[in-house]
Design a protein around this motif. Structure first.
Motif, PDB file in Angstrom:
ATOM      1  N   MET A   1     -51.744   7.131   2.358  1.00 22.45           N
ATOM      2  CA  MET A   1     -50.994   8.206   1.712  1.00 22.45           C
ATOM      3  C   MET A   1     -49.582   7.721   1.427  1.00 22.45           C
ATOM      4  SD  MET A   1     -50.389  12.127   2.934  1.00 22.45           S
ATOM      5  CE  MET A   1     -51.986  12.631   2.290  1.00 22.45           C
ATOM      6  N   LEU A   2     -49.168   7.842   0.160  1.00 21.81           N
ATOM      7  CA  LEU A   2     -47.856   7.387  -0.273  1.00 21.81           C
ATOM      8  C   LEU A   2     -47.039   8.600  -0.709  1.00 21.81           C
ATOM      9  CD1 LEU A   2     -49.041   4.313  -2.397  1.00 21.81           C
ATOM     10  CD2 LEU A   2     -48.330   4.357   0.010  1.00 21.81           C
ATOM     11  N   LEU A   3     -45.909   8.806  -0.061  1.00 26.67           N
ATOM     12  CA  LEU A   3     -45.072   9.970  -0.330  1.00 26.67           C
ATOM     13  C   LEU A   3     -43.933   9.607  -1.270  1.00 26.67           C
ATOM     14  CD1 LEU A   3     -44.634  11.438   3.282  1.00 26.67           C
ATOM     15  CD2 LEU A   3     -46.521  11.814   1.654  1.00 26.67           C
ATOM     16  N   ASP A   4     -43.783  10.362  -2.347  1.00 30.65           N
ATOM     17  CA  ASP A   4     -42.602  10.284  -3.191  1.00 30.65           C
ATOM     18  C   ASP A   4     -41.549  11.136  -2.475  1.00 30.65           C
ATOM     19  OD1 ASP A   4     -40.692  10.269  -5.143  1.00 30.65           O
ATOM     20  OD2 ASP A   4     -41.954  11.146  -6.717  1.00 30.65           O
ATOM     21  N   THR A   5     -40.840  10.521  -1.555  1.00 28.04           N
ATOM     22  CA  THR A   5     -40.060  11.256  -0.558  1.00 28.04           C
ATOM     23  C   THR A   5     -38.992  12.144  -1.186  1.00 28.04           C
ATOM     24  OG1 THR A   5     -40.440   9.370   0.904  1.00 28.04           O
ATOM     25  CG2 THR A   5     -38.837  11.003   1.624  1.00 28.04           C
ATOM     26  N   ALA A   6     -38.249  11.612  -2.165  1.00 25.64           N
ATOM     27  CA  ALA A   6     -37.194  12.424  -2.782  1.00 25.64           C
ATOM     28  C   ALA A   6     -37.785  13.638  -3.489  1.00 25.64           C
ATOM     29  CB  ALA A   6     -36.374  11.576  -3.751  1.00 25.64           C
ATOM     30  N   SER A   7     -38.900  13.435  -4.172  1.00 26.33           N
ATOM     31  CA  SER A   7     -39.559  14.569  -4.834  1.00 26.33           C
ATOM     32  C   SER A   7     -39.891  15.659  -3.829  1.00 26.33           C
ATOM     33  CB  SER A   7     -40.839  14.077  -5.523  1.00 26.33           C
ATOM     34  OG  SER A   7     -41.620  15.152  -5.993  1.00 26.33           O
ATOM     35  N   LEU A   8     -40.336  15.255  -2.643  1.00 23.18           N
ATOM     36  CA  LEU A   8     -40.742  16.229  -1.635  1.00 23.18           C
ATOM     37  C   LEU A   8     -39.542  16.880  -0.949  1.00 23.18           C
ATOM     38  CD1 LEU A   8     -43.814  14.397  -0.072  1.00 23.18           C
ATOM     39  CD2 LEU A   8     -43.809  16.274  -1.719  1.00 23.18           C
ATOM     40  N   TYR A   9     -38.481  16.104  -0.671  1.00 22.01           N
ATOM     41  CA  TYR A   9     -37.363  16.777   0.005  1.00 22.01           C
ATOM     42  C   TYR A   9     -36.554  17.642  -0.957  1.00 22.01           C
ATOM     43  CZ  TYR A   9     -34.110  12.683  -0.842  1.00 22.01           C
ATOM     44  OH  TYR A   9     -33.319  11.681  -1.368  1.00 22.01           O
ATOM     45  N   PHE A  10     -36.547  17.313  -2.253  1.00 24.99           N
ATOM     46  CA  PHE A  10     -35.966  18.239  -3.223  1.00 24.99           C
ATOM     47  C   PHE A  10     -36.764  19.539  -3.249  1.00 24.99           C
ATOM     48  CE2 PHE A  10     -33.297  14.939  -5.086  1.00 24.99           C
ATOM     49  CZ  PHE A  10     -32.259  15.656  -5.667  1.00 24.99           C
ATOM     50  N   ARG A  11     -38.088  19.413  -3.259  1.00 20.79           N
ATOM     51  CA  ARG A  11     -38.950  20.597  -3.268  1.00 20.79           C
ATOM     52  C   ARG A  11     -38.722  21.420  -1.999  1.00 20.79           C
ATOM     53  NH1 ARG A  11     -43.671  22.011  -6.076  1.00 20.79           N
ATOM     54  NH2 ARG A  11     -43.382  20.112  -7.290  1.00 20.79           N
ATOM     55  N   ALA A  12     -38.593  20.738  -0.858  1.00 18.93           N
ATOM     56  CA  ALA A  12     -38.343  21.441   0.404  1.00 18.93           C
ATOM     57  C   ALA A  12     -36.993  22.146   0.364  1.00 18.93           C
ATOM     58  CB  ALA A  12     -38.400  20.459   1.569  1.00 18.93           C
ATOM     59  N   TYR A  13     -35.985  21.463  -0.174  1.00 18.90           N
ATOM     60  CA  TYR A  13     -34.636  22.033  -0.222  1.00 18.90           C
ATOM     61  C   TYR A  13     -34.622  23.342  -0.998  1.00 18.90           C
ATOM     62  CZ  TYR A  13     -29.702  22.595  -1.411  1.00 18.90           C
ATOM     63  OH  TYR A  13     -28.447  23.115  -1.588  1.00 18.90           O
ATOM     64  N   PHE A  14     -35.301  23.362  -2.141  1.00 24.15           N
ATOM     65  CA  PHE A  14     -35.294  24.564  -2.976  1.00 24.15           C
ATOM     66  C   PHE A  14     -36.329  25.590  -2.530  1.00 24.15           C
ATOM     67  CE2 PHE A  14     -33.246  21.508  -5.898  1.00 24.15           C
ATOM     68  CZ  PHE A  14     -32.090  22.218  -6.177  1.00 24.15           C
ATOM     69  N   GLY A  15     -37.259  25.173  -1.677  1.00 26.93           N
ATOM     70  CA  GLY A  15     -38.300  26.094  -1.237  1.00 26.93           C
ATOM     71  C   GLY A  15     -38.035  26.742   0.108  1.00 26.93           C
ATOM     72  N   VAL A  16     -37.152  26.143   0.900  1.00 24.20           N
ATOM     73  CA  VAL A  16     -36.830  26.663   2.234  1.00 24.20           C
ATOM     74  C   VAL A  16     -35.396  27.184   2.195  1.00 24.20           C
ATOM     75  CG1 VAL A  16     -36.583  26.091   4.685  1.00 24.20           C
ATOM     76  CG2 VAL A  16     -38.395  24.995   3.323  1.00 24.20           C
ATOM     77  N   PRO A  17     -35.137  28.386   2.648  1.00 23.77           N
ATOM     78  CA  PRO A  17     -33.783  28.956   2.530  1.00 23.77           C
ATOM     79  C   PRO A  17     -32.747  28.188   3.341  1.00 23.77           C
ATOM     80  CG  PRO A  17     -35.202  30.375   3.861  1.00 23.77           C
ATOM     81  CD  PRO A  17     -36.097  29.341   3.257  1.00 23.77           C
ATOM     82  N   GLU A  18     -31.515  28.206   2.854  1.00 23.83           N
ATOM     83  CA  GLU A  18     -30.420  27.512   3.549  1.00 23.83           C
ATOM     84  C   GLU A  18     -30.035  28.187   4.855  1.00 23.83           C
ATOM     85  OE1 GLU A  18     -26.851  26.362   1.673  1.00 23.83           O
ATOM     86  OE2 GLU A  18     -27.825  25.224   0.077  1.00 23.83           O
ATOM     87  N   THR A  19     -30.622  29.329   5.134  1.00 24.37           N
ATOM     88  CA  THR A  19     -30.387  29.970   6.431  1.00 24.37           C
ATOM     89  C   THR A  19     -31.035  29.193   7.570  1.00 24.37           C
ATOM     90  OG1 THR A  19     -32.296  31.401   5.965  1.00 24.37           O
ATOM     91  CG2 THR A  19     -30.112  32.293   5.501  1.00 24.37           C
ATOM     92  N   VAL A  20     -31.906  28.222   7.233  1.00 22.29           N
ATOM     93  CA  VAL A  20     -32.462  27.329   8.251  1.00 22.29           C
ATOM     94  C   VAL A  20     -31.388  26.286   8.551  1.00 22.29           C
ATOM     95  CG1 VAL A  20     -34.276  25.661   8.787  1.00 22.29           C
ATOM     96  CG2 VAL A  20     -34.821  27.720   7.455  1.00 22.29           C
ATOM     97  N   ARG A  21     -30.787  26.410   9.740  1.00 17.93           N
ATOM     98  CA  ARG A  21     -29.598  25.613  10.050  1.00 17.93           C
ATOM     99  C   ARG A  21     -29.686  24.974  11.429  1.00 17.93           C
ATOM    100  NH1 ARG A  21     -24.846  26.856   6.828  1.00 17.93           N
ATOM    101  NH2 ARG A  21     -25.504  28.150   5.047  1.00 17.93           N
ATOM    102  N   ALA A  22     -28.882  23.937  11.601  1.00 17.38           N
ATOM    103  CA  ALA A  22     -28.736  23.285  12.901  1.00 17.38           C
ATOM    104  C   ALA A  22     -27.902  24.181  13.818  1.00 17.38           C
ATOM    105  CB  ALA A  22     -28.045  21.933  12.712  1.00 17.38           C
TER     106      ALA A  22
END
Length: 301
Positions: A1-22
């Protein structure tokens, strides 16, 4: 399995609310979203090996030299003699190093190469593979790597990675009217505004597919356009002639490289974290919580 990592973390960034915080209030929505994506993929698809493919250079100079407009609209800062800075949301940029540190501590292989995009890393690893390959990406450019005979396919997420279109040669013929082997030429003719590729005036998806169906490949299309006896219409003939300079160089820009110099790397998924102490520290610092727990639980035992 080969992940296009930037494509996926961009998708995660816009799909998961910024209220998820450290714990300190820093957004970690891209980090946790990506970990959840990988956990779901590993759990559902059970790959034997997995590589997170990275953009060491998201806009390689050798592509820009051929087509200066390549991704130009996404440049936040030009860096003479170095990699241009991509326009990225302010709260995503600091999350990328955290993603890299977490993947390294878990032991998930992370591969990139100077002067190349993640697409090229994926293309090289897919070409080297001796068994089936699943490429996970939201980038249609990678459809050109699909190969039913070699069992290379693309998992194209709709929303999350739990709901992916399975892109095979048959699916490409049904959706676009072209084969995977024709897809790069199809993309050249059609163009792609998101990558700064102008395409040929007057040629969209349907007409590009028609030309390739009638003539086979881009070289044959261009020969037909130069042949007064061919059935290509005068307007289309003129447009293809006017785009001659673009058509000379665009195939090199659009085609994914398959010969990137990559180190020999063990791509097998770890059964346990490579660096448990570093991972505990990262979890405490960034509050990775259930996302990290789910990924670790999905690893092969």
């Amino acid at each position: 399995m080969l992940l296009d990592t930037a494509s996926l973390y961009f998708r995660a960034y816009f799909g998961v609310p910024e209220t998820v915080r450290a714990p300190d209030g820093t957004p970690v929505n891209a980090v946790r979203g990506l970990l959840d994506f990988i956990a779901r993929l590993v759990q559902d698809r059970r790959p034997d090996a997995l590589a997170a493919c990275m953009d060491e250079d998201w806009r390689p100079q050798w592509r820009v030299d051929l087509i200066p407009s390549y991704k130009a609209h996404r440049v936040a800062e030009e860096v003479p003699g170095g990699a241009d800075v991509e326009e990225v949301p302010d709260t995503l940029t600091p999350q990328v190093p955290v993603i890299e540190q977490v993947l390294d501590a878990i032991g998930i292989a992370r591969l990139g190469a100077p002067g190349y995009e993640a697409d090229d890393v994926i293309g090289t690893l897919a070409a080297r593979a001796t068994g089936p390959v699943d490429i996970v990406t939201g980038d249609r450019d990678l459809f050109q790597l699909v190969d039913d005979d070699r069992q290379v396919r693309v998992l194209f997420p709709r929303k999350g990675v739990g709901d992916c279109d399975l892109v095979t040669d048959r699916a490409l013929r049904e959706r676009y009217g072209v084969t995977a082997a024709q897809y790069a030429d199809f993309a050249v003719l059609r163009g792609d505004p998101s990558d700064g590729l102008p395409g040929v005036k007057g040629i969209g998806e349907k007409s590009a597919a028609q030309l390739l169906a009638e003539h086979g490949d881009l070289a044959a299309v261009r020969r037909a356009a130069a042949d007064p006896a061919s059935r290509i219409t005068p307007a289309r003939r003129r447009n293809l002639a006017a785009a001659a300079g673009y058509l000379e160089v665009a195939p090199t820009v659009v085609r994914v490289a398959a010969d990137v110099p990559l180190p020999d790397t063990d791509l097998r998924l770890p059964a346990a974290p490579r660096d448990p102490e570093a991972l505990r520290a990262l979890d405490g610092r960034w509050g990775l919580g259930g996302s990290l727990t789910r990924l670790l639980a999905a690893l092969p035992r």
